[in-house]
Enzyme design. Sequence first.
Site, PDB file in Angstrom:
ATOM      1  N   GLU A 115       1.015  -1.051   0.080  1.00 19.38           N
ATOM      2  CA  GLU A 115      -0.048   0.142   0.079  1.00 19.38           C
ATOM      3  C   GLU A 115       0.612   1.312   0.117  1.00 19.38           C
ATOM      4  O   GLU A 115       1.715   1.505   0.949  1.00 19.38           O
ATOM      5  CB  GLU A 115      -0.828  -0.037   1.309  1.00 19.38           C
ATOM      6  CG  GLU A 115      -1.681   1.325   1.259  1.00 19.38           C
ATOM      7  CD  GLU A 115      -1.988   1.813   2.667  1.00 19.38           C
ATOM      8  OE1 GLU A 115      -1.706   2.751   2.884  1.00 19.38           O
ATOM      9  OE2 GLU A 115      -2.161   1.132   3.598  1.00 19.38           O
ATOM     10  N   CYS A 139      -2.505   7.982   4.192  1.00 18.65           N
ATOM     11  CA  CYS A 139      -2.423   7.292   3.063  1.00 18.65           C
ATOM     12  C   CYS A 139      -3.897   7.665   2.195  1.00 18.65           C
ATOM     13  O   CYS A 139      -3.869   7.523   1.031  1.00 18.65           O
ATOM     14  CB  CYS A 139      -1.787   5.859   2.895  1.00 18.65           C
ATOM     15  SG  CYS A 139      -3.021   4.854   3.955  1.00 18.65           S
TER      16      CYS A 139
END
Length: 710
Positions: free
Chosen positions: A264, A303
């Site tokens: 990720e 994120c």
Amino acid sequence: MATATSIETVPSYVRDAWWTPASDARTTDARDASTGVILARVSADGLDLAAAVEHGRTVGQAELGRLTIHERALKLRELAQYLNGRREELYAVSAQTGATKIDSMVDIDGGIGVLFTFSSKGRRELPNANVIVDGPVEVLSKDGSFIGEHIYTRIPGVAVQINAFNFPVWGMLEKFAPAFIAGVPTIVKPATPGGYLAEAAVRAIVESGILPAGSLQLISGSARDLVDQLDYRDMVSFTGSASTANLLKNHPNVAHGGVRFTSETDSLNAAILGPDAVPGTPEFDAFIKSVVTEMTVKAGQKCTSIRRAIVPNAVRQAVIDAIGARITERVVVGDPRAEGVTMGALASLEQLADVRSAVETMLAAGGELAFGTLDAPRVTRSDGAVDSVADGAFMSPVLLSWDDAEAPAVHALEAFGPVASVLGYDTHDVGDVSEAVRLAALGAGSLVATVCTNDPDVARQLVTGIAAHHGRVLMLNREDARTSTGHGSPVPHLVHGGPGRAGGGEELGGIRSVKHHMQRTAIQGSPNMLTAVTGVWHTGADRVAAGDPEFGGMAGAVHPFRKSLAELRIGDAFASGLRQVTLEDITAFANSTGDTFYAHTDAAAAEKNPFFPGIVAHGYLLVSWAAGLFVEAAPGPVLANYGLESLRFITPVAAGDSIRVTLTAKKITPRVTDEYGEVCWDAILHNQNGEIVATYDVLTLVEKEDTLYK
């Protein structure tokens, strides 16, 4: 945790013991994000990484393998309850990372919540075993003696998680929970900034004494050779920069050695405002609130933060003005330990420099400073004074505006802090949002996008247009604005990850993430052999049936409803005799239930129906009769029938036909915390010619020991 006058080294936890490097080891400073004070040194210099991996593969695998999925799930619940009692001390450590109380709750409470969720889902959705059946049986021979299906079993290595600095607790626990449910030991490698918070959480976990030996290890400090120790048995879950992810993807053990790898990475997440969401609508207000929240929670170091606000050109300035007004009204930058502070510091001075540099690059590439400043802000210090703090990693929220919505920099460069950009799009026709879809896709793959509209057609266009570019899409409108978990909050039930730039990986997603830590294998063999491996009875496998000898019942066999879980075995069965269906029965059922569908009441109409030979019995009449045929009426270990699954009606039953039922114990699931368990019974209805009338599963609750009525 060490103070400025007593600086210690953050320890690692390996091979079920705490470890610190030699006094002359190379170290990195870990600092308080708000004051710059050195809190601790960090180093893994001299740590035997190969031994840590081997400990997980041997001791961790063995100890976790002694437990079933449900037993491991219960340990997660116990651990979550324990950590709930230690949140305040973790909050205090979290404040040193620059996190406000709300930021800390997102990280710490969110991580604990993941443990609760996976504990619940593991017990409700998975068997109390260590083999998970995946999908239906495939019959591979005419007589059914050779069949196949798929199963999941845990991978035989370790799950290595390499985490970013922004969520030291949640990032660890959201990866640990599914690995633990699967039965795979975890090795945690946190980022150095904030790694001392991960250590504090691991210390609390160790002190709980709840986890089996070898199931959790922690590496504090650099571990550049860690992937060198891994092979096809192991898995790496990475969260961080795309550049580091690419280095790991190209490691020989990943590229050629079969190490499972999921990542990720950077994500230029978008929030799209629909044309209908003009100022004054609930959707406009919800959009502004969402953008400001995502800019300022964790100082924008998420994120999942909104980096690109894509709005109709007609309201672009109104959006900018509203975002600026909300920041001015609600955001107070400062030391999170000070009263009234709503946005803390960035993780480090190095991180602050990186964010400012990224903004300067974006300004040079065509962005305009619409709100905020790159100058050092005046902040609220821990003593309440308002001043600039030279050693603190503080930054004001910054909003950029772009006249050129397609400028490459805004779709390629992420400033990982309290920074967002506003981009305008045009609608060439009423309800046309194709330009917004195209702008969102320029991000080349993102973790999450928000679609804010109350127009169903606009929502459909946007979601179907951008879904393949995103791992998650939030649809925000007046109906869910108050209950939504928000753009930037991954939930353990749903997938977290995204394609392309976002890394191409998947985490969370409920039981999906448990299976990420398992190997799917196709198995083939006889029904008896597949039954033995899976613990689930397969058609054609041996069974011991009580009941009518003409249809397989054995003299002296005990009715399975007379057996507690201690006595019941897979394959125990009951075979009933026949019961004839009459027209009077069908008519009476139609009249008593009100189900007077013509196939049960009108002979002429029924005969025209290509599926029926004339008037036929109700399917639910047959299922009700089947219960009467297989029931053992006297009180005993069967406590309740709580449902049917997979009911299918196959052959119609006309007046004059007969039915019988065969009931077989298919799956037995004891509940670890209760005095009863669940039994799934395979039920098959046949007619007098041996044709299958219906198939389904009957679910019952059964005592572990027959004590209530003895």
